[in-house]
Motif scaffolding. Sequence first.
Motif, PDB file in Angstrom:
ATOM      1  N   LEU A   2       0.857  -1.182   0.000  1.00  0.00           N
ATOM      2  CA  LEU A   2       0.000   0.000   0.000  1.00  0.00           C
ATOM      3  C   LEU A   2       0.892   1.230   0.000  1.00  0.00           C
ATOM      4  O   LEU A   2       1.773   1.348   0.875  1.00  0.00           O
ATOM      5  CB  LEU A   2      -0.851  -0.071   1.271  1.00  0.00           C
ATOM      6  CG  LEU A   2      -2.058   0.817   1.414  1.00  0.00           C
ATOM      7  CD1 LEU A   2      -3.013   0.637   0.245  1.00  0.00           C
ATOM      8  CD2 LEU A   2      -2.774   0.464   2.721  1.00  0.00           C
ATOM      9  N   ILE A   3       0.716   2.127  -0.983  1.00  0.00           N
ATOM     10  CA  ILE A   3       1.550   3.334  -0.959  1.00  0.00           C
ATOM     11  C   ILE A   3       0.700   4.598  -0.932  1.00  0.00           C
ATOM     12  O   ILE A   3      -0.409   4.642  -1.458  1.00  0.00           O
ATOM     13  CB  ILE A   3       2.621   3.417  -2.075  1.00  0.00           C
ATOM     14  CG1 ILE A   3       2.044   3.345  -3.470  1.00  0.00           C
ATOM     15  CG2 ILE A   3       3.662   2.366  -1.926  1.00  0.00           C
ATOM     16  CD1 ILE A   3       3.164   3.568  -4.512  1.00  0.00           C
ATOM     17  N   LYS A   4       1.280   5.590  -0.255  1.00  0.00           N
ATOM     18  CA  LYS A   4       0.619   6.895  -0.176  1.00  0.00           C
ATOM     19  C   LYS A   4       1.722   7.944  -0.272  1.00  0.00           C
ATOM     20  O   LYS A   4       2.755   7.814   0.392  1.00  0.00           O
ATOM     21  CB  LYS A   4      -0.117   7.002   1.163  1.00  0.00           C
ATOM     22  CG  LYS A   4      -0.981   8.224   1.230  1.00  0.00           C
ATOM     23  CD  LYS A   4      -1.757   8.344   2.512  1.00  0.00           C
ATOM     24  CE  LYS A   4      -2.528   9.650   2.467  1.00  0.00           C
ATOM     25  NZ  LYS A   4      -2.369  10.417   3.678  1.00  0.00           N
ATOM     26  N   ASP A   5       1.507   8.950  -1.099  1.00  0.00           N
ATOM     27  CA  ASP A   5       2.491  10.025  -1.288  1.00  0.00           C
ATOM     28  C   ASP A   5       3.909   9.467  -1.497  1.00  0.00           C
ATOM     29  O   ASP A   5       4.880   9.956  -0.900  1.00  0.00           O
ATOM     30  CB  ASP A   5       2.495  10.971  -0.074  1.00  0.00           C
ATOM     31  CG  ASP A   5       1.135  11.609   0.143  1.00  0.00           C
ATOM     32  OD1 ASP A   5       0.414  11.785  -0.853  1.00  0.00           O
ATOM     33  OD2 ASP A   5       0.798  11.904   1.301  1.00  0.00           O
ATOM     34  N   GLY A   6       4.021   8.419  -2.289  1.00  0.00           N
ATOM     35  CA  GLY A   6       5.330   7.876  -2.630  1.00  0.00           C
ATOM     36  C   GLY A   6       6.014   7.079  -1.541  1.00  0.00           C
ATOM     37  O   GLY A   6       7.206   6.778  -1.653  1.00  0.00           O
ATOM     38  N   ARG A   7       5.296   6.733  -0.475  1.00  0.00           N
ATOM     39  CA  ARG A   7       5.885   5.933   0.608  1.00  0.00           C
ATOM     40  C   ARG A   7       5.063   4.669   0.820  1.00  0.00           C
ATOM     41  O   ARG A   7       3.835   4.718   0.728  1.00  0.00           O
ATOM     42  CB  ARG A   7       5.844   6.674   1.951  1.00  0.00           C
ATOM     43  CG  ARG A   7       6.765   7.828   2.039  1.00  0.00           C
ATOM     44  CD  ARG A   7       6.575   8.523   3.398  1.00  0.00           C
ATOM     45  NE  ARG A   7       6.993   9.900   3.288  1.00  0.00           N
ATOM     46  CZ  ARG A   7       8.259  10.296   3.299  1.00  0.00           C
ATOM     47  NH1 ARG A   7       9.219   9.424   3.481  1.00  0.00           N
ATOM     48  NH2 ARG A   7       8.564  11.570   3.145  1.00  0.00           N
ATOM     49  N   VAL A   8       5.754   3.585   1.150  1.00  0.00           N
ATOM     50  CA  VAL A   8       5.034   2.354   1.507  1.00  0.00           C
ATOM     51  C   VAL A   8       4.458   2.563   2.907  1.00  0.00           C
ATOM     52  O   VAL A   8       5.192   2.875   3.843  1.00  0.00           O
ATOM     53  CB  VAL A   8       5.994   1.140   1.510  1.00  0.00           C
ATOM     54  CG1 VAL A   8       5.269  -0.104   2.038  1.00  0.00           C
ATOM     55  CG2 VAL A   8       6.547   0.884   0.120  1.00  0.00           C
ATOM     56  N   ILE A   9       3.143   2.413   3.036  1.00  0.00           N
ATOM     57  CA  ILE A   9       2.581   2.549   4.386  1.00  0.00           C
ATOM     58  C   ILE A   9       2.268   1.186   5.005  1.00  0.00           C
ATOM     59  O   ILE A   9       2.182   1.073   6.215  1.00  0.00           O
ATOM     60  CB  ILE A   9       1.364   3.505   4.463  1.00  0.00           C
ATOM     61  CG1 ILE A   9       0.228   3.083   3.548  1.00  0.00           C
ATOM     62  CG2 ILE A   9       1.785   4.929   4.150  1.00  0.00           C
ATOM     63  CD1 ILE A   9      -1.056   3.892   3.796  1.00  0.00           C
TER      64      ILE A   9
END
Length: 382
Positions: A212-219
């Motif tokens: 799951l990624i958000k704003d280019g980061r794996v969350i």
Amino acid sequence: MNLRHEIRLELNNISKSFGHREILHDISLQILPGHVACLLGPSGCGKTTTLRIIAGVEKQDRGTIKIDGRVVSDAKTHTPPEKRSVGLLFQDFALFPHLTVEENIAFGLIGSKFNRRQRINDLLEKVKLVPLKKSYPHELSGGEQQRVALARALAPKPKILLMDEPFSNLDDRLRDQIRDDTLAILKDEKVSVLLITHEPAEAMRMAEEITLIKDGRVIQTGSPVEIYNNPKSRDSAAFFSDLNVVHGVVKGAEINTAFGQFATPHLVEGTDVEVLIRPQHMRIHFDRNGEGPRPTNKDGKAVRAQVIKSKYIGNSSLVEFLTESDDLVIKASVPAVFLPEAGTKMWISFRRDKSYLFPCAIQQRVQNPYKNDQSIQHEVWK
Ligand code: ATP
């Protein structure tokens, strides 16, 4: 056993900027041979950029990519796209309009004429397009075009297939069937797949592992079951459904909410806490009509609430409540036709084992709410 060679694709700390904007921050993921993994995230979070970097048509600024344990891209190495054994399947299928179905599939195949013919015939069978092998793309339906594109991408037997939103241009009614058929073919071909999508339902249906990624980061990374049932943050939880939010402030290692008490042994006194509950995990006490004494059960305190509105949404009904004691709006999903009138009073509670408790997001930015410097993690309570 050397586990490293059991990983087909490995991304370690991939970062990428365009101009001064860092689009990807330390993206890491792994795919095992024959597995379908999914990169899931909202529009613009960097999914396509990640795919382009894996394919080799874009270069990361930092980080390493390995295929079968061998570095294909890092600060010193950059294996060209055609040498990576990576296939691509795009949203618009990108078929050659002047080539027939079988010619499209044949494109990019090498080897003897006999072997190429055999591979084409095998794929035409698999994607059920034998009767249409002499047709041109404009003579095919969207689903048929998707199958040609899939066969063409699989024809050279890539180790890894990258799929960029491959179902989004298809008719809603067909999509589920096409996803299932595609998955069966991918499994039969034993190819490792990275599918990118912004649709949680698609990721849940297709993937063994979701990143799951958000704003280019794996969350968060995990199986669909893990990631859905044990989200590590509010963002992870919110990606899969609407959420009800109940607040509390830590006092004496617990919070006191409208729905009862929750132990918070790891949180600092005074931390603002959110308890998150998916609408499908709310319980409506149908038998009580909002009358009589408060129902009690192992899930803690029930709350009396008034129906604001209700609607039927296909397989289930969505009922919105306003709680009597503190005006909280709570949504409950009921897997049946259940359409109580506005103003109806009912007792509601929720499944504690299906609720998630996190320090309030705004507060997390100003101080570490965890005792003993623990990183942000899902709280456990009794
Ligand atoms: P979508 O689901 O809408 O396709 P995405 O998650 O695939 O989105 P990307 O296409 O990877 O996202 O884009 C991530 C961000 O990087 C976006 O803000 C986009 O505008 C930016 N971006 C992508 N490619 C470039 C480029 N070549 N130059 C500058 N910015 C770019």
